[in-house]
Enzyme design. Structure first.
Site, mmCIF file in Angstrom:
data_model
loop_
_atom_site.group_PDB
_atom_site.id
_atom_site.type_symbol
_atom_site.label_atom_id
_atom_site.label_comp_id
_atom_site.label_asym_id
_atom_site.label_seq_id
_atom_site.Cartn_x
_atom_site.Cartn_y
_atom_site.Cartn_z
ATOM 1 N N HIS A 68 -58.824 18.784 7.576
ATOM 2 C CA HIS A 68 -58.105 18.140 8.727
ATOM 3 C C HIS A 68 -58.798 18.587 10.055
ATOM 4 O O HIS A 68 -58.978 17.782 10.988
ATOM 5 C CB HIS A 68 -56.563 18.062 8.625
ATOM 6 C CG HIS A 68 -55.993 17.518 9.958
ATOM 7 N ND1 HIS A 68 -55.101 16.413 9.802
ATOM 8 C CD2 HIS A 68 -55.642 18.244 10.878
ATOM 9 C CE1 HIS A 68 -54.503 16.354 10.954
ATOM 10 N NE2 HIS A 68 -55.018 17.202 11.753
ATOM 11 N N GLU A 69 -58.674 20.006 10.141
ATOM 12 C CA GLU A 69 -59.095 20.711 11.133
ATOM 13 C C GLU A 69 -60.383 20.561 11.445
ATOM 14 O O GLU A 69 -60.904 20.669 12.463
ATOM 15 C CB GLU A 69 -58.626 22.096 11.216
ATOM 16 C CG GLU A 69 -56.867 22.440 11.337
ATOM 17 C CD GLU A 69 -56.305 21.576 12.563
ATOM 18 O OE1 GLU A 69 -57.041 21.512 13.537
ATOM 19 O OE2 GLU A 69 -55.084 21.377 12.303
ATOM 20 N N HIS A 72 -61.316 17.363 13.594
ATOM 21 C CA HIS A 72 -61.283 17.701 14.858
ATOM 22 C C HIS A 72 -62.623 18.323 15.311
ATOM 23 O O HIS A 72 -63.036 17.902 16.445
ATOM 24 C CB HIS A 72 -59.957 18.432 15.215
ATOM 25 C CG HIS A 72 -58.714 17.795 14.881
ATOM 26 N ND1 HIS A 72 -58.271 16.761 15.577
ATOM 27 C CD2 HIS A 72 -57.780 18.405 14.319
ATOM 28 C CE1 HIS A 72 -57.118 16.611 15.221
ATOM 29 N NE2 HIS A 72 -56.833 17.416 14.413
#
Length: 142
Positions: A68-69, A72
């Protein structure tokens, strides 16, 4: 960040770190899976197997946070924003940028990248775990 950080590795040139507070949540996730979830779901399995399943489940949970990170971070780098790294800590993770996005649109695209992957992953898991012949997600989750 919060405190002591341990450098784990670099992925796509982005440094991945672990905050010491992560150990608390790793133990809690492993324990909750091994003591509460898996024994009810698989009562026939030996205790050692249940604890290994809890540990592997916790690793999977943290891998999903890292991915998820990472989404980004990859989108931010696509728009030429320097990345200081990703740190996993007790409340999840944070992708640390070294600058500000050039426009609100770019900021939105960076912000939505992580949740977009999480939603995609959820849909994939739901469709893979559904028994054949069962229509829709409603019967499985309600």
């Amino acid at each position: 960040m919060l405190g002591r950080r341990i450098r784990l590795f670099k992925l796509f040139g982005i440094e991945i770190r672990l905050d010491a507070s992560w150990i608390v949540i790793a133990v809690l996730v492993t324990w909750s899976l091994a003591a509460l979830v898996f024994p009810r779901a698989y009562p026939e399995l030996p205790q050692g197997t249940i604890w290994w399943m809890g540990f592997i489940g916790a690793l999977g949970f943290f891998a999903s946070i890292l991915l998820h990170e990472l989404c980004h971070a990859v989108v931010a780098r696509h728009y030429r924003l320097p990345m200081k790294g990703i740190t996993l800590f007790i409340f999840g993770g944070v992708a640390e940028m070294g600058g500000e996005p050039q426009s609100p649109k770019i900021e939105f695209l960076i912000a939505i990248a992580g949740p977009a992957l999480s939603i995609f992953y959820w849909v994939c898991c739901c469709t893979r775990s559904r028994p054949s012949g069962q229509a829709g997600l409603r019967k499985q989750w309600v």
